[in-house]
Design a protein around this motif. Structure first.
Motif, PDB file in Angstrom:
ATOM      1  N   PRO A  49      15.419  -3.760   4.817  1.00 19.14           N
ATOM      2  CA  PRO A  49      15.682  -2.875   3.679  1.00 19.14           C
ATOM      3  C   PRO A  49      14.739  -3.183   2.517  1.00 19.14           C
ATOM      4  O   PRO A  49      14.461  -4.346   2.214  1.00 19.14           O
ATOM      5  CB  PRO A  49      17.140  -3.197   3.311  1.00 19.14           C
ATOM      6  N   SER A  50      14.250  -2.126   1.883  1.00 18.92           N
ATOM      7  CA  SER A  50      13.330  -2.300   0.761  1.00 18.92           C
ATOM      8  C   SER A  50      13.528  -1.165  -0.225  1.00 18.92           C
ATOM      9  O   SER A  50      14.020  -0.094   0.117  1.00 18.92           O
ATOM     10  CB  SER A  50      11.873  -2.327   1.256  1.00 18.92           C
ATOM     11  N   GLY A  51      13.113  -1.397  -1.453  1.00 14.95           N
ATOM     12  CA  GLY A  51      13.322  -0.415  -2.506  1.00 14.95           C
ATOM     13  C   GLY A  51      12.341   0.741  -2.429  1.00 14.95           C
ATOM     14  O   GLY A  51      11.247   0.624  -1.877  1.00 14.95           O
ATOM     15  N   THR A  52      12.735   1.854  -3.004  1.00 18.31           N
ATOM     16  CA  THR A  52      11.829   3.008  -3.082  1.00 18.31           C
ATOM     17  C   THR A  52      10.795   2.818  -4.183  1.00 18.31           C
ATOM     18  O   THR A  52       9.761   3.478  -4.185  1.00 18.31           O
ATOM     19  CB  THR A  52      12.620   4.299  -3.338  1.00 18.31           C
ATOM     20  N   ASN A 162      -1.788   2.114 -10.198  1.00 19.20           N
ATOM     21  CA  ASN A 162      -0.626   2.021 -11.101  1.00 19.20           C
ATOM     22  C   ASN A 162       0.535   2.892 -10.624  1.00 19.20           C
ATOM     23  O   ASN A 162       1.169   3.595 -11.403  1.00 19.20           O
ATOM     24  CB  ASN A 162      -1.026   2.394 -12.532  1.00 19.20           C
ATOM     25  N   GLU A 163       0.835   2.804  -9.331  1.00 18.61           N
ATOM     26  CA  GLU A 163       1.875   3.635  -8.734  1.00 18.61           C
ATOM     27  C   GLU A 163       3.075   2.770  -8.335  1.00 18.61           C
ATOM     28  O   GLU A 163       2.945   1.853  -7.535  1.00 18.61           O
ATOM     29  CB  GLU A 163       1.334   4.369  -7.498  1.00 18.61           C
ATOM     30  N   GLU A 164       4.220   3.068  -8.885  1.00 21.44           N
ATOM     31  CA  GLU A 164       5.434   2.290  -8.594  1.00 21.44           C
ATOM     32  C   GLU A 164       6.185   2.831  -7.395  1.00 21.44           C
ATOM     33  O   GLU A 164       6.910   2.098  -6.722  1.00 21.44           O
ATOM     34  CB  GLU A 164       6.342   2.279  -9.830  1.00 21.44           C
ATOM     35  N   ARG A 165       6.018   4.130  -7.093  1.00 21.91           N
ATOM     36  CA  ARG A 165       6.806   4.763  -6.030  1.00 21.91           C
ATOM     37  C   ARG A 165       6.140   4.542  -4.678  1.00 21.91           C
ATOM     38  O   ARG A 165       4.997   4.939  -4.466  1.00 21.91           O
ATOM     39  CB  ARG A 165       6.960   6.258  -6.327  1.00 21.91           C
ATOM     40  N   GLU A 166       6.889   3.951  -3.770  1.00 18.42           N
ATOM     41  CA  GLU A 166       6.356   3.596  -2.458  1.00 18.42           C
ATOM     42  C   GLU A 166       5.886   4.824  -1.680  1.00 18.42           C
ATOM     43  O   GLU A 166       4.857   4.798  -1.005  1.00 18.42           O
ATOM     44  CB  GLU A 166       7.424   2.855  -1.661  1.00 18.42           C
ATOM     45  N   GLU A 167       6.632   5.919  -1.759  1.00 21.17           N
ATOM     46  CA  GLU A 167       6.268   7.104  -0.982  1.00 21.17           C
ATOM     47  C   GLU A 167       4.925   7.672  -1.422  1.00 21.17           C
ATOM     48  O   GLU A 167       4.175   8.236  -0.611  1.00 21.17           O
ATOM     49  CB  GLU A 167       7.350   8.181  -1.093  1.00 21.17           C
ATOM     50  N   PHE A 168       4.581   7.532  -2.691  1.00 20.54           N
ATOM     51  CA  PHE A 168       3.290   8.013  -3.167  1.00 20.54           C
ATOM     52  C   PHE A 168       2.169   7.041  -2.786  1.00 20.54           C
ATOM     53  O   PHE A 168       1.052   7.460  -2.469  1.00 20.54           O
ATOM     54  CB  PHE A 168       3.312   8.227  -4.673  1.00 20.54           C
ATOM     55  N   ALA A 169       2.462   5.748  -2.818  1.00 21.15           N
ATOM     56  CA  ALA A 169       1.464   4.758  -2.399  1.00 21.15           C
ATOM     57  C   ALA A 169       1.042   5.009  -0.957  1.00 21.15           C
ATOM     58  O   ALA A 169      -0.134   4.887  -0.607  1.00 21.15           O
ATOM     59  CB  ALA A 169       2.025   3.352  -2.556  1.00 21.15           C
ATOM     60  N   ALA A 170       2.000   5.397  -0.116  1.00 21.32           N
ATOM     61  CA  ALA A 170       1.713   5.639   1.299  1.00 21.32           C
ATOM     62  C   ALA A 170       0.832   6.857   1.506  1.00 21.32           C
ATOM     63  O   ALA A 170       0.213   6.993   2.566  1.00 21.32           O
ATOM     64  CB  ALA A 170       3.019   5.812   2.077  1.00 21.32           C
ATOM     65  N   ARG A 171       0.760   7.732   0.521  1.00 24.95           N
ATOM     66  CA  ARG A 171       0.016   8.982   0.685  1.00 24.95           C
ATOM     67  C   ARG A 171      -1.263   9.050  -0.135  1.00 24.95           C
ATOM     68  O   ARG A 171      -1.883  10.110  -0.235  1.00 24.95           O
ATOM     69  CB  ARG A 171       0.936  10.161   0.360  1.00 24.95           C
ATOM     70  N   ILE A 172      -1.649   7.938  -0.734  1.00 23.58           N
ATOM     71  CA  ILE A 172      -2.948   7.929  -1.420  1.00 23.58           C
ATOM     72  C   ILE A 172      -4.033   8.183  -0.382  1.00 23.58           C
ATOM     73  O   ILE A 172      -4.121   7.487   0.632  1.00 23.58           O
ATOM     74  CB  ILE A 172      -3.177   6.588  -2.141  1.00 23.58           C
TER      75      ILE A 172
END
Length: 245
Positions: A49-52, A162-172
């Motif tokens: 489990p990990s945070g969003t 400078n992206e905190e949201r994991e879902e956006f980091a995955a789509r860079i």
């Protein structure tokens, strides 16, 4: 009608490899399946489990769930190596603690992670000064820089999305990563570039960045996959960057 049967040996005639990946990670499984050969290598994955959102607090919370995640591997399996797929998580929790927690949940000869893989790769290539490109916010980047400093590796320059949201980091986009890395390479004096985060899509741009900059390029999934392959005694299926040649 009841049949008799013979028992075949377990999968993994060459090696048995495990991956503990984050619930939020969309990239690392795909990358590791490109790195490791299928023939003779058994590859098992479990999730923790990990945070969003990625902060030092959400990263630290994973420590308490690592043993439970590792215990969900098939019970009879004896691993050659298990990797914990989180660069920043390792820098916050500590590589030794990660290894202890994983070993409490499964039987493995070795445990590694992207931070340990990076340090080992830097020693292998004689790298002492890095430029780091990260998707994350300042506090997460600071933990990584501190962890590398304790290992004797200086971060001479940091670039971040400078992206905190994991879902956006995955789509860079990989092109965005490459463009940023090539710009970063022009800004200072260092031995190599490191693309931090297992969720970044880095494998397909490593060679492009190396060609453009003339520098060795390391990334979280590349260094951990390389280190896991070395620990398991197998040759990678595909090779990415100068490190794996």
């Amino acid at each position: 009608m009841q049949f008799t049967y013979d028992l075949a040996p377990q999968l993994g005639t060459q090696a048995t490899i495990g991956l503990v990946t984050l619930q939020s990670d969309e990239t690392i499984e795909h990358d590791m399946r490109r790195i490791f050969p299928l023939d003779g290598v058994a590859y098992y994955v479990t999730r923790v489990p990990s945070g969003t959102e990625v902060t030092n607090d959400t990263l630290a919370e994973m420590e308490g769930n690592l043993t439970g995640a590792a215990s969900l591997f098939p019970a009879p399996t004896r691993f050659d190596v298990v990797g914990y797929g989180c660069t920043s998580g390792t820098s916050v929790i500590g590589a030794d603690v990660v290894a202890d927690m994983v070993k409490k949940g499964c039987e493995t000869k070795a445990v590694t992670d992207p931070l340990t893989g990076l340090i080992t790769a830097c020693q292998h290539l004689g790298i002492q000064r890095l430029a780091v490109l990260s998707p994350y916010v300042a506090e997460v980047n600071s933990s990584l820089i501190s962890a590398l400093g304790r290992a004797g590796i200086e971060v001479a320059l940091l670039g971040t999305f400078n992206e905190e949201r994991e879902e956006f980091a995955a789509r860079i986009a990989p092109d965005s990563i490459a463009d940023a890395a090539e710009t970063l390479a022009k800004q200072g004096d260092f031995d190599a570039l490191f693309l931090s985060c297992t969720n970044l899509r880095t494998l397909d741009v490593i060679d492009r960045i190396e060609t453009a900059t003339g520098l060795p390029v390391l990334s979280s999934n590349q260094v951990m996959g390389w280190h896991m392959a070395r620990l398991a005694g197998v040759d990678p299926l595909q090779r990415f960057g100068r490190l794996m040649r």
